[in-house]
Scaffold this motif. Structure first.
Motif, PDB file in Angstrom:
ATOM      1  N   LEU A 264       2.830   9.646  -5.591  1.00 41.35           N
ATOM      2  CA  LEU A 264       3.111  10.994  -5.090  1.00 41.35           C
ATOM      3  C   LEU A 264       4.501  11.467  -5.519  1.00 41.35           C
ATOM      4  N   LYS A 265       5.464  10.544  -5.553  1.00 33.08           N
ATOM      5  CA  LYS A 265       6.808  10.911  -6.001  1.00 33.08           C
ATOM      6  C   LYS A 265       6.782  11.350  -7.462  1.00 33.08           C
ATOM      7  N   LYS A 266       6.006  10.641  -8.293  1.00 33.30           N
ATOM      8  CA  LYS A 266       5.881  11.000  -9.699  1.00 33.30           C
ATOM      9  C   LYS A 266       5.254  12.383  -9.866  1.00 33.30           C
ATOM     10  N   GLU A 267       4.406  12.745  -8.896  1.00 40.82           N
ATOM     11  CA  GLU A 267       3.759  14.055  -8.926  1.00 40.82           C
ATOM     12  C   GLU A 267       4.656  15.159  -8.377  1.00 40.82           C
ATOM     13  N   GLY A 268       5.841  14.788  -7.904  1.00 43.03           N
ATOM     14  CA  GLY A 268       6.785  15.799  -7.438  1.00 43.03           C
ATOM     15  C   GLY A 268       6.806  16.027  -5.942  1.00 43.03           C
ATOM     16  N   PHE A 269       6.131  15.177  -5.177  1.00 43.10           N
ATOM     17  CA  PHE A 269       6.115  15.324  -3.720  1.00 43.10           C
ATOM     18  C   PHE A 269       7.234  14.492  -3.092  1.00 43.10           C
ATOM     19  N   TYR A 270       7.806  14.993  -2.010  1.00 45.84           N
ATOM     20  CA  TYR A 270       8.822  14.248  -1.272  1.00 45.84           C
ATOM     21  C   TYR A 270       8.128  13.169  -0.439  1.00 45.84           C
ATOM     22  N   VAL A 271       8.596  11.928  -0.551  1.00 46.10           N
ATOM     23  CA  VAL A 271       8.002  10.834   0.221  1.00 46.10           C
ATOM     24  C   VAL A 271       9.107  10.078   0.952  1.00 46.10           C
ATOM     25  N   LEU A 272       8.777   9.622   2.132  1.00 42.62           N
ATOM     26  CA  LEU A 272       9.703   8.843   2.948  1.00 42.62           C
ATOM     27  C   LEU A 272       8.930   7.707   3.593  1.00 42.62           C
ATOM     28  N   LEU A 273       9.446   6.483   3.471  1.00 42.31           N
ATOM     29  CA  LEU A 273       8.808   5.311   4.062  1.00 42.31           C
ATOM     30  C   LEU A 273       9.626   4.840   5.258  1.00 42.31           C
ATOM     31  N   ALA A 274       8.963   4.357   6.287  1.00 41.03           N
ATOM     32  CA  ALA A 274       9.649   3.848   7.477  1.00 41.03           C
ATOM     33  C   ALA A 274       9.115   2.471   7.813  1.00 41.03           C
ATOM     34  N   ASP A 275      10.029   1.528   8.040  1.00 40.84           N
ATOM     35  CA  ASP A 275       9.618   0.158   8.337  1.00 40.84           C
ATOM     36  C   ASP A 275      10.754  -0.545   9.077  1.00 40.84           C
ATOM     37  N   THR A 276      10.394  -1.537   9.878  1.00 40.50           N
ATOM     38  CA  THR A 276      11.414  -2.331  10.586  1.00 40.50           C
ATOM     39  C   THR A 276      11.721  -3.630   9.849  1.00 40.50           C
ATOM     40  N   ALA A 277      10.860  -4.013   8.907  1.00 40.06           N
ATOM     41  CA  ALA A 277      11.051  -5.270   8.182  1.00 40.06           C
ATOM     42  C   ALA A 277      12.074  -5.079   7.064  1.00 40.06           C
ATOM     43  N   LYS A 278      13.178  -5.815   7.132  1.00 38.60           N
ATOM     44  CA  LYS A 278      14.270  -5.660   6.160  1.00 38.60           C
ATOM     45  C   LYS A 278      13.800  -5.937   4.736  1.00 38.60           C
ATOM     46  N   HIS A 279      12.937  -6.931   4.570  1.00 33.46           N
ATOM     47  CA  HIS A 279      12.450  -7.260   3.223  1.00 33.46           C
ATOM     48  C   HIS A 279      11.691  -6.077   2.629  1.00 33.46           C
ATOM     49  N   ASN A 280      10.790  -5.481   3.397  1.00 34.82           N
ATOM     50  CA  ASN A 280      10.029  -4.330   2.904  1.00 34.82           C
ATOM     51  C   ASN A 280      10.954  -3.169   2.543  1.00 34.82           C
ATOM     52  N   VAL A 281      11.955  -2.940   3.391  1.00 31.51           N
ATOM     53  CA  VAL A 281      12.891  -1.846   3.155  1.00 31.51           C
ATOM     54  C   VAL A 281      13.661  -2.063   1.864  1.00 31.51           C
ATOM     55  N   GLU A 282      14.156  -3.287   1.664  1.00 30.60           N
ATOM     56  CA  GLU A 282      14.937  -3.585   0.457  1.00 30.60           C
ATOM     57  C   GLU A 282      14.093  -3.451  -0.802  1.00 30.60           C
ATOM     58  N   GLU A 283      12.851  -3.932  -0.752  1.00 28.12           N
ATOM     59  CA  GLU A 283      11.972  -3.838  -1.921  1.00 28.12           C
ATOM     60  C   GLU A 283      11.656  -2.388  -2.256  1.00 28.12           C
ATOM     61  N   ALA A 284      11.444  -1.561  -1.233  1.00 26.76           N
ATOM     62  CA  ALA A 284      11.145  -0.146  -1.472  1.00 26.76           C
ATOM     63  C   ALA A 284      12.356   0.576  -2.055  1.00 26.76           C
TER      64      ALA A 284
ATOM     65  N   ILE B 244       0.840  -1.200   0.000  1.00 25.98           N
ATOM     66  CA  ILE B 244       0.000   0.000   0.000  1.00 25.98           C
ATOM     67  C   ILE B 244       0.874   1.247   0.000  1.00 25.98           C
ATOM     68  N   ALA B 245       1.830   1.282   0.913  1.00 23.30           N
ATOM     69  CA  ALA B 245       2.696   2.450   1.030  1.00 23.30           C
ATOM     70  C   ALA B 245       3.493   2.674  -0.255  1.00 23.30           C
ATOM     71  N   LYS B 246       4.039   1.601  -0.822  1.00 25.30           N
ATOM     72  CA  LYS B 246       4.853   1.740  -2.037  1.00 25.30           C
ATOM     73  C   LYS B 246       4.026   2.257  -3.207  1.00 25.30           C
ATOM     74  N   LYS B 247       2.791   1.738  -3.339  1.00 21.53           N
ATOM     75  CA  LYS B 247       1.934   2.162  -4.449  1.00 21.53           C
ATOM     76  C   LYS B 247       1.602   3.652  -4.344  1.00 21.53           C
ATOM     77  N   LEU B 248       1.197   4.089  -3.165  1.00 21.44           N
ATOM     78  CA  LEU B 248       0.827   5.489  -2.980  1.00 21.44           C
ATOM     79  C   LEU B 248       2.050   6.395  -3.046  1.00 21.44           C
TER      80      LEU B 248
END
Length: 610
Positions: free
Chosen positions: A429-449, A421-425
């Motif tokens: 938003l990044k394509k629209e020019g907005f700064y985005v930052l994701l935070a997660d503790t799961a290494k797999h999610n972090v690597e994929e993002a 969900i977070a990656k899709k949204l």
């Protein structure tokens, strides 16, 4: 017993008060210490203090407690100094750490010598002590003022990196004073003692860091013992260095922290977490305890010349250091002035000054004149600390508005979670020019993002360090989209003060999704009862995010009335890249605004412009 318990209770109150008024905790801690110490003598019948640090810890016990506490605080400060970060931060920050530090050190020493007639050795010690700022005093001011990104970044990194650097310089000056105290200054014997002290400090501190790195890196220590084992090693290193060479312990603790911070250690952040517990307790006890020891006579000794010295420090040395450090930068003169105004002194300065003052006064090798100056050192440094925090902390927002350096309302989004969900949204938003930052503790999610070229923070969003480790100057909104509704709610409450309640949003909980009789809170995302599983499924089935642009104010209401049951409204993007996240808060849609939405399976494309 009662006095010690009282200090703990008052310390907790001071920490809470600092959080409420958005000011550095050192301010209420010192003020409470002064109130229950020297100020209370005006109101007690026999003129004694309500609480006096000397009556709680008598003789060498007080010195030992303060010394060990300062060692732990310096170790924690050293842990924040990553040498790679020093190389990569902006040129202005590097210059502040070199040119700015040099001007404060030399200028402070010359001013103290000329204005207060301090000896050169004590004047240079004062100059070394007032170098230290620190994140514990700078970051609360920045969070309250919210200056623009450039000034925020410079002040944040200067505050973090100057802490161990300033402490190291102060410790080195102090070691030289102690090495020279047995005879004439600058003798071969003094230089020899100084060299031995520095060598032992570096060697023992470095060995302590290697021991921690090896034992934790090789999983020789169970996870639940790592924090306390690290603390025990710090105390062991401090004591060993001090036994081998008097006064080498402080340097060893600082070096141990710096070396450990620059080693590759997978569980390094877990080691850092211990500072939230031990260091906070030590700082709380230390500053109420030490400020209560100050006597009215010492405060009276300060006089008007001390105020003149204070004025030189904040009105001459700080601006001179900032303007010289920013030569050739793209900073505007208003930004340089604002950075010049923000230079509060912090916890390390007070702790180290207290320890040095205590040690010099109790040492038999200290001359009578040096002992008198050492007695003045503590209230003098406290004057600089309280003065800078009060004057600069309370006026910073007003000065920022006057100089027009406060940031415009940031439009960046912090996603709690780096899931689908977070990656899709975030990608949209990044394509629209907005700064985005994701935070997660799961290494797999972090690597994929990160593979998708998204900015990701790997760590606990609910930790105290989050406000130190992340640059939130571009973040204006928080969107919590984890599968755990408890974490989502906690994330909102954690950032409410930082971003404002109207800028933090979450998914509905399972209970809210299943029970339509439960009213939805305003901060629920997309005005929808779609929980994590349902929204995730919808995004998989509807990979395309659609939009419609409105040519008149009334078109939005007409569109929602017609299509509302077949779409999930996500965002409204206004001209000038202003983002509104659909929630229970009212929307104000104007001409040229775009509605971003997801189509449900039964969506009718007819009569829709996208």
């Amino acid at each position: 017993m009662v006095e010690l318990a009282s200090i703990l209770v008052l310390g907790v109150f001071a920490q809470w008060l600092a959080w409420r008024i958005k000011q550095p905790a050192i301010l209420p801690l010192i003020l409470i210490g002064l109130l229950i110490g020297p100020v209370s003598t005006f109101f007690t019948p026999d003129g004694t203090k309500l609480i006096d640090g000397d009556s709680i810890f008598s003789g060498d016990l007080l010195f030992s407690f303060v010394s060990l506490s300062v060692g732990v605080i310096l170790f924690e400060g050293g842990l924040t100094l990553n040498l790679k970060e020093v190389k990569t931060v902006a040129t202005t920050v590097r210059n502040l750490l070199v040119i700015g530090v040099f001007i404060t050190f030399i200028g402070g020493a010359i001013a103290a010598h000329l204005i207060l007639d301090l000896s050169l050795s004590m004047a240079f010690l004062f100059g070394g002590l007032i170098i230290v700022s620190g994140p514990t005093v700078v970051l609360p001011i920045l969070r309250n003022v919210r200056p623009n990104a450039k000034t925020n970044t410079i002040l944040k990194w200067e505050g973090i990196l100057i802490d161990p650097l300033g402490a190291l310089i102060a410790v080195l000056v102090y070691e030289f004073i102690k090495s020279s105290s047995h005879g004439e200054y600058y003798t071969v014997e003094a230089l020899k003692d100084f060299f031995v002290t520095i060598s032992i400090g570096f060697f023992v501190g470095g060995m302590g860091a290697i021991i921690i790195w090896y034992l934790i890196g090789k999983n020789k220590i169970p996870e639940y013992l790592r924090n306390i084992f690290t603390l025990g090693t710090v105390i062991l290193v401090f004591s060993t260095a001090d036994i081998l060479q008097k006064e080498a312990g402080l340097l060893a603790a600082t070096i141990m922290g710096i070396v450990l911070a620059n080693m590759k250690l997978e569980d390094f952040k877990k080691i850092l977490s211990f500072k939230e517990d031990i260091s906070l307790i030590l700082v709380t006890l230390l500053f109420i305890l030490l400020s209560s020891r100050i006597n009215i006579e010492q405060i009276e000794q300060l006089g008007t010349r001390s105020l003149l010295l204070f004025a030189v420090v904040i009105f001459v040395l700080r601006p001179l250091g900032v303007f010289l450090s920013s030569i050739g930068s793209n900073l505007k003169w208003q930004e340089k002035l604002f950075i010049s105004w923000i230079g509060p002194r912090g916890i390390v300065a007070a702790a180290v000054a207290s320890l040095f003052s205590l040690d010099l006064m109790k040492s038999e090798t200290t001359s009578a004149s040096l002992r008198a100056e050492a007695e003045l050192l503590l209230p003098l440094v406290f004057l600089v600390i309280v003065g800078t925090v009060v004057i600069q902390g309370t006026s910073a927002k007003w000065v920022g508005k006057l100089l027009n350096v406060l940031r415009k309302e940031p439009q960046g989004v912090l996603f709690v979670g780096a899931n689908e969900i977070a990656k899709k949204l975030a990608l949209f938003l990044k394509k629209e020019g907005f700064y985005v930052l994701l935070a997660d503790t799961a290494k797999h999610n972090v690597e994929e993002a990160r593979k998708l070229d998204l900015h990701v923070y790997e760590g606990n969003i609910l930790s105290e360090e989050i406000f130190e480790e992340l640059d939130l100057s571009q973040i204006g909104k928080l969107v919590a989209v984890t599968s755990n509704s408890g974490i989502n709610s906690l994330a909102l409450s954690w950032f409410d003060n930082e971003l404002g309640m109207q800028n933090t949003y979450r998914l509905v909980s399972k209970e809210e999704a299943e029970n339509e009789n439960l009213p939805l809170p305003k901060n629920v995302l997309f005005k929808s009862r779609l929980d994590y599983l349902s929204l995730n499924q919808m995004l998989r089935e509807n990979s395309e995010i659609s939009e419609v642009r409105f040519n008149a104010d009334s078109e939005y209401e007409e569109f929602i009335e017609e299509k509302g049951k077949s779409i999930i409204p996500l965002f409204i993007i206004k001209p000038g890249k202003k983002l509104h996240i659909i929630s229970g808060y009212p929307e104000e849609v104007e001409k040229e605004d775009r509605l971003i939405f997801l189509k449900k399976k039964n969506y009718d494309m007819q009569s829709t412009e996208s």
